[in-house]
Design an enzyme around this catalytic site. Sequence first.
Site, PDB file in Angstrom:
ATOM      1  N   ASN A   6       0.858  -1.179   0.000  1.00  0.00           N
ATOM      2  CA  ASN A   6       0.000   0.000   0.000  1.00  0.00           C
ATOM      3  C   ASN A   6       0.904   1.243   0.000  1.00  0.00           C
ATOM      4  O   ASN A   6       1.686   1.445   0.936  1.00  0.00           O
ATOM      5  CB  ASN A   6      -0.899  -0.038   1.244  1.00  0.00           C
ATOM      6  CG  ASN A   6      -1.832   1.154   1.307  1.00  0.00           C
ATOM      7  OD1 ASN A   6      -1.427   2.289   1.058  1.00  0.00           O
ATOM      8  ND2 ASN A   6      -3.080   0.917   1.653  1.00  0.00           N
ATOM      9  N   ASP A   8      -0.092   4.500  -0.210  1.00  0.00           N
ATOM     10  CA  ASP A   8      -0.802   5.752   0.104  1.00  0.00           C
ATOM     11  C   ASP A   8       0.111   6.784   0.771  1.00  0.00           C
ATOM     12  O   ASP A   8       0.006   7.984   0.513  1.00  0.00           O
ATOM     13  CB  ASP A   8      -1.972   5.484   1.070  1.00  0.00           C
ATOM     14  CG  ASP A   8      -3.074   4.658   0.432  1.00  0.00           C
ATOM     15  OD1 ASP A   8      -3.052   4.469  -0.791  1.00  0.00           O
ATOM     16  OD2 ASP A   8      -3.969   4.199   1.180  1.00  0.00           O
ATOM     17  N   HIS A   9       1.006   6.301   1.646  1.00  0.00           N
ATOM     18  CA  HIS A   9       1.816   7.254   2.407  1.00  0.00           C
ATOM     19  C   HIS A   9       2.864   7.960   1.562  1.00  0.00           C
ATOM     20  O   HIS A   9       3.365   9.010   1.964  1.00  0.00           O
ATOM     21  CB  HIS A   9       2.476   6.567   3.607  1.00  0.00           C
ATOM     22  CG  HIS A   9       1.475   6.210   4.667  1.00  0.00           C
ATOM     23  ND1 HIS A   9       0.457   7.049   5.043  1.00  0.00           N
ATOM     24  CD2 HIS A   9       1.323   5.090   5.414  1.00  0.00           C
ATOM     25  CE1 HIS A   9      -0.267   6.474   5.983  1.00  0.00           C
ATOM     26  NE2 HIS A   9       0.238   5.275   6.214  1.00  0.00           N
ATOM     27  N   ARG A  17       3.714  18.962   0.432  1.00  0.00           N
ATOM     28  CA  ARG A  17       4.289  20.167  -0.155  1.00  0.00           C
ATOM     29  C   ARG A  17       3.590  20.602  -1.449  1.00  0.00           C
ATOM     30  O   ARG A  17       4.025  21.535  -2.104  1.00  0.00           O
ATOM     31  CB  ARG A  17       5.781  19.940  -0.442  1.00  0.00           C
ATOM     32  CG  ARG A  17       6.655  19.976   0.788  1.00  0.00           C
ATOM     33  CD  ARG A  17       6.759  21.414   1.299  1.00  0.00           C
ATOM     34  NE  ARG A  17       7.362  21.469   2.610  1.00  0.00           N
ATOM     35  CZ  ARG A  17       8.636  21.758   2.822  1.00  0.00           C
ATOM     36  NH1 ARG A  17       9.455  21.996   1.829  1.00  0.00           N
ATOM     37  NH2 ARG A  17       9.095  21.799   4.051  1.00  0.00           N
ATOM     38  N   HIS A  49      -4.683  11.593   0.046  1.00  0.00           N
ATOM     39  CA  HIS A  49      -3.358  11.147  -0.409  1.00  0.00           C
ATOM     40  C   HIS A  49      -3.396  10.773  -1.891  1.00  0.00           C
ATOM     41  O   HIS A  49      -3.002  11.558  -2.746  1.00  0.00           O
ATOM     42  CB  HIS A  49      -2.746  10.054   0.496  1.00  0.00           C
ATOM     43  CG  HIS A  49      -3.704   9.035   1.049  1.00  0.00           C
ATOM     44  ND1 HIS A  49      -4.534   8.290   0.250  1.00  0.00           N
ATOM     45  CD2 HIS A  49      -3.925   8.630   2.324  1.00  0.00           C
ATOM     46  CE1 HIS A  49      -5.237   7.465   1.015  1.00  0.00           C
ATOM     47  NE2 HIS A  49      -4.904   7.648   2.281  1.00  0.00           N
ATOM     48  N   THR A  99      -6.916   6.651   9.624  1.00  0.00           N
ATOM     49  CA  THR A  99      -6.811   5.546   8.675  1.00  0.00           C
ATOM     50  C   THR A  99      -8.097   4.727   8.832  1.00  0.00           C
ATOM     51  O   THR A  99      -8.896   5.011   9.726  1.00  0.00           O
ATOM     52  CB  THR A  99      -5.546   4.700   8.942  1.00  0.00           C
ATOM     53  OG1 THR A  99      -5.495   3.626   7.996  1.00  0.00           O
ATOM     54  CG2 THR A  99      -5.536   4.124  10.344  1.00  0.00           C
ATOM     55  N   THR A 100      -8.294   3.727   7.969  1.00  0.00           N
ATOM     56  CA  THR A 100      -9.518   2.933   8.050  1.00  0.00           C
ATOM     57  C   THR A 100      -9.624   2.322   9.446  1.00  0.00           C
ATOM     58  O   THR A 100      -8.730   1.591   9.871  1.00  0.00           O
ATOM     59  CB  THR A 100      -9.502   1.813   6.988  1.00  0.00           C
ATOM     60  OG1 THR A 100      -9.046   2.376   5.764  1.00  0.00           O
ATOM     61  CG2 THR A 100     -10.875   1.215   6.807  1.00  0.00           C
ATOM     62  N   GLU A 150     -11.154  -9.345   3.058  1.00  0.00           N
ATOM     63  CA  GLU A 150      -9.856  -8.986   3.631  1.00  0.00           C
ATOM     64  C   GLU A 150     -10.088  -8.848   5.122  1.00  0.00           C
ATOM     65  O   GLU A 150     -10.876  -8.008   5.575  1.00  0.00           O
ATOM     66  CB  GLU A 150      -9.312  -7.677   3.040  1.00  0.00           C
ATOM     67  CG  GLU A 150      -7.962  -7.313   3.678  1.00  0.00           C
ATOM     68  CD  GLU A 150      -7.207  -6.203   2.968  1.00  0.00           C
ATOM     69  OE1 GLU A 150      -7.287  -6.124   1.725  1.00  0.00           O
ATOM     70  OE2 GLU A 150      -6.542  -5.418   3.664  1.00  0.00           O
ATOM     71  N   HIS A 190      -3.735  -4.511   7.616  1.00  0.00           N
ATOM     72  CA  HIS A 190      -3.881  -3.361   8.512  1.00  0.00           C
ATOM     73  C   HIS A 190      -3.050  -3.562   9.768  1.00  0.00           C
ATOM     74  O   HIS A 190      -3.278  -4.506  10.518  1.00  0.00           O
ATOM     75  CB  HIS A 190      -5.337  -3.070   8.903  1.00  0.00           C
ATOM     76  CG  HIS A 190      -5.560  -1.596   9.116  1.00  0.00           C
ATOM     77  ND1 HIS A 190      -5.067  -0.939  10.213  1.00  0.00           N
ATOM     78  CD2 HIS A 190      -6.145  -0.648   8.353  1.00  0.00           C
ATOM     79  CE1 HIS A 190      -5.369   0.351  10.122  1.00  0.00           C
ATOM     80  NE2 HIS A 190      -6.012   0.551   8.982  1.00  0.00           N
ATOM     81  N   GLY A 191      -2.078  -2.695   9.940  1.00  0.00           N
ATOM     82  CA  GLY A 191      -1.254  -2.713  11.140  1.00  0.00           C
ATOM     83  C   GLY A 191      -0.165  -3.774  11.145  1.00  0.00           C
ATOM     84  O   GLY A 191       0.577  -3.895  12.123  1.00  0.00           O
ATOM     85  N   GLY A 212       1.158  -1.401   4.300  1.00  0.00           N
ATOM     86  CA  GLY A 212       1.586  -0.080   3.857  1.00  0.00           C
ATOM     87  C   GLY A 212       2.485   0.640   4.835  1.00  0.00           C
ATOM     88  O   GLY A 212       3.690   0.778   4.634  1.00  0.00           O
ATOM     89  N   HIS A 213       1.903   1.063   5.956  1.00  0.00           N
ATOM     90  CA  HIS A 213       2.586   1.991   6.857  1.00  0.00           C
ATOM     91  C   HIS A 213       3.972   1.515   7.291  1.00  0.00           C
ATOM     92  O   HIS A 213       4.945   2.270   7.271  1.00  0.00           O
ATOM     93  CB  HIS A 213       1.687   2.231   8.083  1.00  0.00           C
ATOM     94  CG  HIS A 213       2.199   3.294   8.979  1.00  0.00           C
ATOM     95  ND1 HIS A 213       2.950   3.025  10.093  1.00  0.00           N
ATOM     96  CD2 HIS A 213       2.110   4.638   8.903  1.00  0.00           C
ATOM     97  CE1 HIS A 213       3.289   4.153  10.680  1.00  0.00           C
ATOM     98  NE2 HIS A 213       2.785   5.154   9.970  1.00  0.00           N
TER      99      HIS A 213
END
Length: 238
Positions: A6, A8-9, A17, A49, A99-100, A150, A190-191, A212-213
Amino acid sequence: MLLGVNIDHVATLRNARGGDEPSVIQAAKICIEAGANGITTHLREDRRHITDYDVFAIKNDLNCKLNLEMAATYEMKKIALELLPHSCCIVPENRQEVTTEGGLDVAAQTEKLKEFIAPLIDAGIQVSLFIDPEPGQVSAASKTGAQFIELHTGAYSLAFKRKSEKNEFSKLKQSCSLAHMLDIKVNAGHGLNYENVSKIHEIDGIYELNIGHSIISKAVFIGLDNAVKEMLNLVNKI
Ligand code: PXP
């Protein structure tokens, strides 16, 4: 197991910016070249994002599997039918959330979701429903026609190395076996991070993880290519 990254970040950082650095497309390309099995992006209603331009550029410029996370709205359905991503993951969306936050309440809107996803499935898109690991949600999801769920791993991730870990993990395990009994395939995410991901191997038959994160955070220190490879080693149990 497969790994969808993911990104997104990367867009969050770019948008901080208002310019076009770092490039979301370049990030997707690096992830795929590092061995990721696909790219996941959440096109949010507020476009905080990822933007429409990003998803079309990933789809059109890169030859990779694109998983579009989206809310069950008319606007998103229209975009998905034009974009034709490999898959769509239907998520709940709340403007105030960072986040979700939780899974979709499929049990409360089974018929509505069934109707919503039918045109996506007819268009050849694989549909998954992002749900909490609860038996009622799994069985409701199996009645919608979605090919995948998911499982939300957020509660397990937060519980990792705490007293409630065993309980949260067993919810994932049980939901996964129920889904298989009901003939629905299972992704999870997630997480998840470099510490808690390995235990997921104890659950039989998870098809793909979306992370992702943690990967983007690690990329700040070791580069995106290395961060993806390191996660792939854990996901592929090397
Ligand atoms: N899966 C879904 C459905 C999500 O909404 C998210 C967060 O956008 C992820 C996976 C990835 O979560 P994380 O960024 O915590 O790895």
